[in-house]
Design an enzyme around this catalytic site. Sequence first.
Site, PDB file in Angstrom:
ATOM      1  CE  LYS A 141      -0.250  -0.389   4.999  1.00 19.92           C
ATOM      2  NZ  LYS A 141      -1.089  -0.668   6.175  1.00 19.92           N
ATOM      3  NE  ARG A 171      -7.030   0.851  10.874  1.00 26.95           N
ATOM      4  CZ  ARG A 171      -5.766   0.618  10.527  1.00 26.95           C
ATOM      5  NH1 ARG A 171      -4.923   1.624  10.375  1.00 26.95           N
ATOM      6  NH2 ARG A 171      -5.327  -0.607  10.311  1.00 26.95           N
ATOM      7  CG  MET A 209       9.108  23.496  -2.559  1.00 25.00           C
ATOM      8  SD  MET A 209       8.010  24.388  -3.670  1.00 25.00           S
ATOM      9  CE  MET A 209       6.966  25.253  -2.521  1.00 25.00           C
TER      10      MET A 209
HETATM   11  C1  PLP Z   1      -0.356  -1.453   6.970  1.00 24.30           C
HETATM   12  C2  PLP Z   1      -0.930  -2.697   7.502  1.00 24.30           C
HETATM   13  C3  PLP Z   1      -0.102  -3.749   7.877  1.00 24.30           C
HETATM   14  C4  PLP Z   1       1.413  -3.630   7.935  1.00 24.30           C
HETATM   15  O1  PLP Z   1       1.790  -2.947   9.113  1.00 24.30           O
HETATM   16  P1  PLP Z   1       3.339  -2.787   9.498  1.00 24.30           P
HETATM   17  O2  PLP Z   1       3.317  -2.137  10.822  1.00 24.30           O
HETATM   18  O3  PLP Z   1       3.942  -1.921   8.435  1.00 24.30           O
HETATM   19  O4  PLP Z   1       3.935  -4.138   9.509  1.00 24.30           O
HETATM   20  C5  PLP Z   1      -0.700  -4.943   8.230  1.00 24.30           C
HETATM   21  N1  PLP Z   1      -2.037  -5.067   8.232  1.00 24.30           N
HETATM   22  C6  PLP Z   1      -2.864  -4.061   7.923  1.00 24.30           C
HETATM   23  C7  PLP Z   1      -4.326  -4.266   7.960  1.00 24.30           C
HETATM   24  C8  PLP Z   1      -2.348  -2.838   7.548  1.00 24.30           C
HETATM   25  O5  PLP Z   1      -3.159  -1.831   7.219  1.00 24.30           O
END
Ligand code: PLP
Length: 378
Positions: free
Chosen positions: A35, A133, A321
Amino acid sequence: MRATRALIHLDNLAGNIREAKRLAGEGVKLCIPVKADAYGHGAVQCAMRALQSGADCLGVAAVDEGAELRAAGIRAPILLFSPPAVDEIPHLIHEDLQPFVFDSEMVALLNDQALKQGKTVRVHLKVDTGMGRVGCRPEEALGTAQEIALAKAVLMEGICTHFAVSDSPEDGDAAFTRKQLKVFLETAAGIEKAGVNPGIRHCAASGGLLFYPESRLDMVRPGIITYGYYPGAYLRGAPEMAAKTTAVFTPVMELVSQVSAVRTIRAGETVSYGRTWRAEEDGRIGVIPLGYGDGLRRSLSPGLTVGVNGAPCPIVGRICMDQCMALVKDAKRGDPVTLFGDKKKGAPMDAGDLAEIARTIPYEILCGILKRTPRVYL
Ligand SMILES: *Cc1c(COP(=O)(O)O)cnc(C)c1O
């Protein structure tokens, strides 16, 4: 190409993934989050290398991110961590993404659209065990699982949760994480007992994988360690947590540039906006062509030390910048500059050090390197 670039050491990424796989152990699947453009490293390149290095599936936060991977020819399962907008559902199903779901309305919307396209959509039931969340409440999970089981075009691929403080060494936080895991396991077991197969169980991100071996279950989702950094509390601040892991992860991104000009400065003169830094003696200033327009946060000065020709040099005055200034000894135009990278390879600082100066976390430093800085894959 600009002298300012983010070098992406894909061999380090591969090594980190092998290390994560070793930690996870036999039979535990590996979902690699890509992501936010793979935490700023470039989603397609990192996804491909991750799959070659043993990842079983990928994780994204937005439907468009999943579509980008599909357009590059990636056929591996892609999990969609964040809830889509209703009007993204047709696209999500078309691209064969696996969303996290937690309410009846979403199950029905997915089912209708999958039927329309003549497809099945695989989903992961997300349970909120304390992150606060997304996810259903644990007591609602069985009902939602039964709705999924009844929806003809929706298949329950797995069940998951997410920890709120698995990266923290505090006693209270460890107790909270263990409680989250317990609630999650009980919820999954309850669903199974009621005759619905919950599929694969997964909850551990980097923190869980490193510090709570009992949370590894059927799959882990380590993001930040894949890119070479420890989560949250950062191990230097928590030696007792460092002792819990023998795993070594290497930074994947190296932010580099070149000196664009060298200037003379006389004692008493100031550098940059706000005149916050004043030379105590005559010296030389190396100008570096990057700034907060590239994601080099303004709050990094004072504090940031960069490598100029391998020599540590402080950034002085405000970061602008497009440019920043280092106090140098004998640099010349074109000399290589390292803004952050692998300290074992001579970088004065890594993204964890920058995060500490800017009072944030390495995630935000890495994701914060903006598009103007080209990524170069090594
Ligand atoms: C971003 C995310 C992860 C990874 O988290 P890290 O702390 O970078 O290992 C795992 N699961 C979900 C649902 C996430 O959103």
